[in-house]
Structures are given as C-alpha cells and as structure tokens.
Write a protein that holds these residues in place. Structure first.
Motif, PDB file in Angstrom:
ATOM      1  N   GLN A   9     -35.920   1.646   4.107  1.00 53.84           N
ATOM      2  CA  GLN A   9     -34.925   1.085   5.023  1.00 53.84           C
ATOM      3  C   GLN A   9     -34.552  -0.339   4.615  1.00 53.84           C
ATOM      4  OE1 GLN A   9     -36.996   1.701   8.744  1.00 53.84           O
ATOM      5  NE2 GLN A   9     -35.846   3.569   9.191  1.00 53.84           N
ATOM      6  N   GLN A  10     -35.547  -1.116   4.221  1.00 54.39           N
ATOM      7  CA  GLN A  10     -35.288  -2.480   3.756  1.00 54.39           C
ATOM      8  C   GLN A  10     -34.414  -2.461   2.508  1.00 54.39           C
ATOM      9  OE1 GLN A  10     -39.293  -3.826   3.198  1.00 54.39           O
ATOM     10  NE2 GLN A  10     -39.486  -4.605   5.280  1.00 54.39           N
ATOM     11  N   LEU A  11     -34.758  -1.580   1.577  1.00 54.73           N
ATOM     12  CA  LEU A  11     -33.987  -1.488   0.341  1.00 54.73           C
ATOM     13  C   LEU A  11     -32.570  -1.007   0.601  1.00 54.73           C
ATOM     14  CD1 LEU A  11     -36.714  -0.166  -2.092  1.00 54.73           C
ATOM     15  CD2 LEU A  11     -35.575  -2.383  -2.196  1.00 54.73           C
ATOM     16  N   ALA A  12     -32.382  -0.163   1.611  1.00 53.34           N
ATOM     17  CA  ALA A  12     -31.036   0.294   1.961  1.00 53.34           C
ATOM     18  C   ALA A  12     -30.173  -0.884   2.426  1.00 53.34           C
ATOM     19  CB  ALA A  12     -31.097   1.369   3.038  1.00 53.34           C
ATOM     20  N   LEU A  13     -30.772  -1.808   3.154  1.00 51.01           N
ATOM     21  CA  LEU A  13     -30.037  -3.009   3.570  1.00 51.01           C
ATOM     22  C   LEU A  13     -29.686  -3.885   2.375  1.00 51.01           C
ATOM     23  CD1 LEU A  13     -32.029  -3.996   6.780  1.00 51.01           C
ATOM     24  CD2 LEU A  13     -29.719  -3.019   6.661  1.00 51.01           C
ATOM     25  N   ILE A  14     -30.624  -4.023   1.454  1.00 53.60           N
ATOM     26  CA  ILE A  14     -30.363  -4.800   0.235  1.00 53.60           C
ATOM     27  C   ILE A  14     -29.268  -4.126  -0.587  1.00 53.60           C
ATOM     28  CG2 ILE A  14     -31.346  -5.630  -1.938  1.00 53.60           C
ATOM     29  CD1 ILE A  14     -34.064  -5.825  -0.418  1.00 53.60           C
ATOM     30  N   GLU A  15     -29.325  -2.799  -0.666  1.00 53.89           N
ATOM     31  CA  GLU A  15     -28.303  -2.050  -1.414  1.00 53.89           C
ATOM     32  C   GLU A  15     -26.924  -2.296  -0.806  1.00 53.89           C
ATOM     33  OE1 GLU A  15     -27.425   2.461  -2.995  1.00 53.89           O
ATOM     34  OE2 GLU A  15     -28.560   2.215  -1.153  1.00 53.89           O
ATOM     35  N   GLN A  16     -26.847  -2.256   0.510  1.00 55.96           N
ATOM     36  CA  GLN A  16     -25.563  -2.494   1.183  1.00 55.96           C
ATOM     37  C   GLN A  16     -25.044  -3.907   0.881  1.00 55.96           C
ATOM     38  OE1 GLN A  16     -25.675  -2.208   5.453  1.00 55.96           O
ATOM     39  NE2 GLN A  16     -23.490  -1.831   5.579  1.00 55.96           N
ATOM     40  N   ALA A  17     -25.934  -4.882   0.919  1.00 60.35           N
ATOM     41  CA  ALA A  17     -25.538  -6.259   0.617  1.00 60.35           C
ATOM     42  C   ALA A  17     -25.061  -6.376  -0.828  1.00 60.35           C
ATOM     43  CB  ALA A  17     -26.700  -7.207   0.877  1.00 60.35           C
ATOM     44  N   ALA A  18     -25.743  -5.711  -1.743  1.00 60.01           N
ATOM     45  CA  ALA A  18     -25.344  -5.750  -3.149  1.00 60.01           C
ATOM     46  C   ALA A  18     -23.980  -5.084  -3.348  1.00 60.01           C
ATOM     47  CB  ALA A  18     -26.407  -5.083  -4.022  1.00 60.01           C
ATOM     48  N   GLN A  19     -23.745  -3.979  -2.642  1.00 65.19           N
ATOM     49  CA  GLN A  19     -22.435  -3.319  -2.722  1.00 65.19           C
ATOM     50  C   GLN A  19     -21.341  -4.258  -2.220  1.00 65.19           C
ATOM     51  OE1 GLN A  19     -23.243   0.190  -0.375  1.00 65.19           O
ATOM     52  NE2 GLN A  19     -23.545   1.445  -2.184  1.00 65.19           N
ATOM     53  N   ASN A  20     -21.618  -4.956  -1.143  1.00 66.16           N
ATOM     54  CA  ASN A  20     -20.658  -5.919  -0.606  1.00 66.16           C
ATOM     55  C   ASN A  20     -20.399  -7.039  -1.606  1.00 66.16           C
ATOM     56  OD1 ASN A  20     -20.430  -4.497   1.765  1.00 66.16           O
ATOM     57  ND2 ASN A  20     -21.855  -5.783   2.904  1.00 66.16           N
ATOM     58  N   ALA A  21     -21.450  -7.507  -2.263  1.00 67.66           N
ATOM     59  CA  ALA A  21     -21.294  -8.571  -3.259  1.00 67.66           C
ATOM     60  C   ALA A  21     -20.427  -8.109  -4.423  1.00 67.66           C
ATOM     61  CB  ALA A  21     -22.660  -9.034  -3.763  1.00 67.66           C
ATOM     62  N   VAL A  22     -20.636  -6.880  -4.872  1.00 63.26           N
ATOM     63  CA  VAL A  22     -19.816  -6.337  -5.959  1.00 63.26           C
ATOM     64  C   VAL A  22     -18.358  -6.282  -5.521  1.00 63.26           C
ATOM     65  CG1 VAL A  22     -19.315  -4.255  -7.317  1.00 63.26           C
ATOM     66  CG2 VAL A  22     -21.681  -5.017  -7.039  1.00 63.26           C
ATOM     67  N   ALA A  37     -23.924  -8.901  -9.750  1.00 59.81           N
ATOM     68  CA  ALA A  37     -24.081  -8.125  -8.515  1.00 59.81           C
ATOM     69  C   ALA A  37     -24.253  -6.645  -8.839  1.00 59.81           C
ATOM     70  CB  ALA A  37     -22.875  -8.341  -7.602  1.00 59.81           C
ATOM     71  N   ASP A  38     -23.520  -6.162  -9.832  1.00 57.78           N
ATOM     72  CA  ASP A  38     -23.646  -4.771 -10.239  1.00 57.78           C
ATOM     73  C   ASP A  38     -25.029  -4.493 -10.813  1.00 57.78           C
ATOM     74  OD1 ASP A  38     -22.320  -2.181 -10.536  1.00 57.78           O
ATOM     75  OD2 ASP A  38     -22.578  -2.527 -12.690  1.00 57.78           O
ATOM     76  N   GLU A  39     -25.560  -5.439 -11.587  1.00 61.63           N
ATOM     77  CA  GLU A  39     -26.919  -5.301 -12.118  1.00 61.63           C
ATOM     78  C   GLU A  39     -27.937  -5.265 -10.984  1.00 61.63           C
ATOM     79  OE1 GLU A  39     -27.207  -8.659 -14.730  1.00 61.63           O
ATOM     80  OE2 GLU A  39     -26.206  -7.639 -16.377  1.00 61.63           O
ATOM     81  N   LEU A  41     -27.354  -4.298  -7.915  1.00 59.22           N
ATOM     82  CA  LEU A  41     -27.172  -3.020  -7.233  1.00 59.22           C
ATOM     83  C   LEU A  41     -27.898  -1.906  -7.984  1.00 59.22           C
ATOM     84  CD1 LEU A  41     -25.860  -1.360  -4.999  1.00 59.22           C
ATOM     85  CD2 LEU A  41     -23.778  -1.281  -6.379  1.00 59.22           C
ATOM     86  N   GLN A  42     -27.776  -1.887  -9.300  1.00 58.07           N
ATOM     87  CA  GLN A  42     -28.455  -0.857 -10.082  1.00 58.07           C
ATOM     88  C   GLN A  42     -29.968  -0.992  -9.987  1.00 58.07           C
ATOM     89  OE1 GLN A  42     -26.961   1.838 -11.525  1.00 58.07           O
ATOM     90  NE2 GLN A  42     -29.082   2.480 -11.561  1.00 58.07           N
ATOM     91  N   THR A  43     -30.471  -2.219  -9.996  1.00 60.16           N
ATOM     92  CA  THR A  43     -31.908  -2.451  -9.861  1.00 60.16           C
ATOM     93  C   THR A  43     -32.420  -1.939  -8.522  1.00 60.16           C
ATOM     94  OG1 THR A  43     -31.801  -4.391 -11.301  1.00 60.16           O
ATOM     95  CG2 THR A  43     -33.709  -4.232  -9.852  1.00 60.16           C
ATOM     96  N   VAL A  44     -31.677  -2.212  -7.465  1.00 66.68           N
ATOM     97  CA  VAL A  44     -32.070  -1.750  -6.129  1.00 66.68           C
ATOM     98  C   VAL A  44     -32.069  -0.219  -6.088  1.00 66.68           C
ATOM     99  CG1 VAL A  44     -31.410  -1.685  -3.690  1.00 66.68           C
ATOM    100  CG2 VAL A  44     -31.300  -3.828  -4.945  1.00 66.68           C
ATOM    101  N   ARG A  45     -31.044   0.382  -6.662  1.00 71.17           N
ATOM    102  CA  ARG A  45     -30.981   1.856  -6.663  1.00 71.17           C
ATOM    103  C   ARG A  45     -32.132   2.459  -7.469  1.00 71.17           C
ATOM    104  NH1 ARG A  45     -24.414   2.464  -7.092  1.00 71.17           N
ATOM    105  NH2 ARG A  45     -24.058   2.208  -4.851  1.00 71.17           N
TER     106      ARG A  45
END
Length: 57
Positions: A9-22, A37-39, A41-45
């Motif tokens: 769940q925490q990582l899902a929030l980080i993923e959403q923030a990274a998507q927004n940054a991209v 930001a794309d890097e 996002l990929q790291t989080v995924r």
C-alpha cells in the motif's frame, strides 16, 4: 502477511506520486526531470513486483 500488504500500500502511494511527477515533468517540458521520475517509477514498480513475489512464497 499483513506487513506485506501494508508495504505494498505504501509503495502504491509512491508509485502514484512518481506517475504524477512524470506527467508534470512532461507537461513542463522538463526532459531531465522526466527521465529521473521515469526511473523512479520503474524502480518502484520493480520493488512492488519483488515484494509481491516474496509474499506469494
């Protein structure tokens, strides 16, 4: 297993923030920031995949 769910769940929030940054970097034509930001996002995924696989073991 609850700790895995909480971490995902925490990582899902980080993923959403990274998507927004991209998205914002693209809108502002900030190529370097967009690449970073794309890097991120990929790291989080990758991390989500890793934790999900561990949770299934």
């Amino acid at each position: 297993m609850p700790e895995v769910k909480a971490r995902l769940q925490q990582l899902a929030l980080i993923e959403q923030a990274a998507q927004n940054a991209v998205y914002i970097a693209d809108q502002c034509n900030e190529i370097l920031i967009g690449i970073r930001a794309d890097e991120c996002l990929q790291t989080v995924r990758d991390r989500i995949t890793e934790i999900s696989e561990q949770g299934r073991l």
